[in-house]
Design a protein around this motif. Structure first.
Motif, PDB file in Angstrom:
ATOM      1  N   ALA A 179       0.797  -1.297   0.132  1.00  0.00           N
ATOM      2  CA  ALA A 179      -0.051   0.016  -0.161  1.00  0.00           C
ATOM      3  C   ALA A 179       0.807   1.193  -0.235  1.00  0.00           C
ATOM      4  N   LEU A 180       1.865   1.068   0.929  1.00  0.00           N
ATOM      5  CA  LEU A 180       2.913   2.377   0.720  1.00  0.00           C
ATOM      6  C   LEU A 180       3.515   2.436  -0.591  1.00  0.00           C
ATOM      7  N   LEU A 181       3.848   1.584  -1.195  1.00  0.00           N
ATOM      8  CA  LEU A 181       4.680   1.622  -2.543  1.00  0.00           C
ATOM      9  C   LEU A 181       3.672   2.141  -3.519  1.00  0.00           C
ATOM     10  N   GLN A 182       2.441   1.481  -3.403  1.00  0.00           N
ATOM     11  CA  GLN A 182       1.317   2.201  -4.429  1.00  0.00           C
ATOM     12  C   GLN A 182       1.019   3.632  -4.194  1.00  0.00           C
ATOM     13  N   GLN A 183       0.677   3.972  -3.033  1.00  0.00           N
ATOM     14  CA  GLN A 183       0.302   5.578  -2.603  1.00  0.00           C
ATOM     15  C   GLN A 183       1.633   6.506  -2.868  1.00  0.00           C
ATOM     16  N   LEU A 184       2.854   6.084  -2.731  1.00  0.00           N
ATOM     17  CA  LEU A 184       3.808   6.892  -2.890  1.00  0.00           C
ATOM     18  C   LEU A 184       4.330   7.122  -4.505  1.00  0.00           C
ATOM     19  N   TRP A 185       4.440   5.904  -5.054  1.00  0.00           N
ATOM     20  CA  TRP A 185       4.816   5.661  -6.481  1.00  0.00           C
ATOM     21  C   TRP A 185       4.188   5.166  -7.520  1.00  0.00           C
ATOM     22  N   GLY A 186       3.007   4.877  -7.114  1.00  0.00           N
ATOM     23  CA  GLY A 186       1.978   4.150  -8.267  1.00  0.00           C
ATOM     24  C   GLY A 186       2.455   3.176  -8.898  1.00  0.00           C
ATOM     25  N   SER A 187       2.355   3.054 -10.324  1.00  0.00           N
ATOM     26  CA  SER A 187       2.556   1.771 -11.118  1.00  0.00           C
ATOM     27  C   SER A 187       4.096   1.700 -11.310  1.00  0.00           C
TER      28      SER A 187
END
Length: 237
Positions: A179-187
């Motif tokens: 979730a952190l990776l997704q929220q911070l850097w998207g795809s």
């Protein structure tokens, strides 16, 4: 392309419909997860942070209304739910809204309208987020991108502030690494050590401002992610 970069959970057991919706949302460069059962939908909504949940009512294991109630009760944030269903009677819509739906769209639907409604729900939700948030010893001024421990400002990078903001919003729940990776850097996340590096830097800043014990509020949850704990010792990692 949409001006908003949203994170969407699609709950739909019909694979052809799910693929059509997911392909369209991926074309908007939105982050999407898919659940084909109600149980998986509740699990994902509880563990991750989404801007909107798209919920079909006819699921193989649970009625969609049950799923709606469970997500509203268990999700760490009050995520908006848009019901997508063939149930078009007034009584069905009324029941959906009573059970927690934020919007209701009947099949067949135009995917462009789905996107517009998702954007409207996300904007409405953002209006309810306070511009100043207080969690434990932290004060986060979201408009300025500024964080304080007591009255002492933290010297954070933009990414560090976003991590702390996400953790504060979900407190006392954990936020998964995904979730952190997704929220911070998207795809397009960076290499696998980038998040760990930012967490380390955030902990060092907390220690610098608040003393040796302050970094301990940011706890690593093995095999999951991170959360804030204000009354227990923490492990580093």
């Amino acid at each position: 392309m949409s001006k908003l970069a949203l994170s969407i959970l699609l709950v739909e057991d019909h694979l052809a419909i799910a693929r059509q919706v997911l392909d369209f949302l991926d074309g908007l460069v939105w982050q999407t997860d898919h659940a084909g059962t109600g149980a998986l939908a509740v699990q994902l909504a509880t563990r991750n942070s989404y801007d909107v949940v798209l919920l079909d009512l006819n699921l193989p294991d649970m009625d969609g209304l049950q799923v709606c109630r469970a997500i509203k009760a268990a999700a760490p944030s009050n995520v908006p739910i848009l019901m997508l269903t063939a149930r078009d009677a007034y009584e069905d819509k009324a029941r959906g809204f009573r059970d927690g739906a934020d919007d209701y769209l009947t099949k067949p639907f135009d995917l462009r309208e789905v996107a517009l409604r998702c954007e409207a729900l996300a904007r409405r939700q953002q209006l309810h987020v306070h511009q100043e948030m207080r969690v434990g010893p932290f004060t986060l001024q979201t408009r300025e991108g500024r964080a304080l421990v007591g009255d002492v400002p933290l010297q954070l990078t933009q990414t560090g502030f976003k991590i702390l903001l996400l953790l504060c919003r979900e407190h006392p729940h954990a936020v998964s690494r995904s979730a952190l990776l997704q929220q911070l850097w998207g795809s397009q996340p960076p290499d696998s050590d980038a998040l760990k590096s930012h967490i380390y830097t955030l902990r060092k800043q907390l220690e610098l401002v608040g003393g040796a014990g302050a970094a301990g509020v940011l706890v690593t949850i093995p095999q999951l992610g991170y959360r804030l704990v204000f009354d227990a010792a923490a492990s580093d990692g």
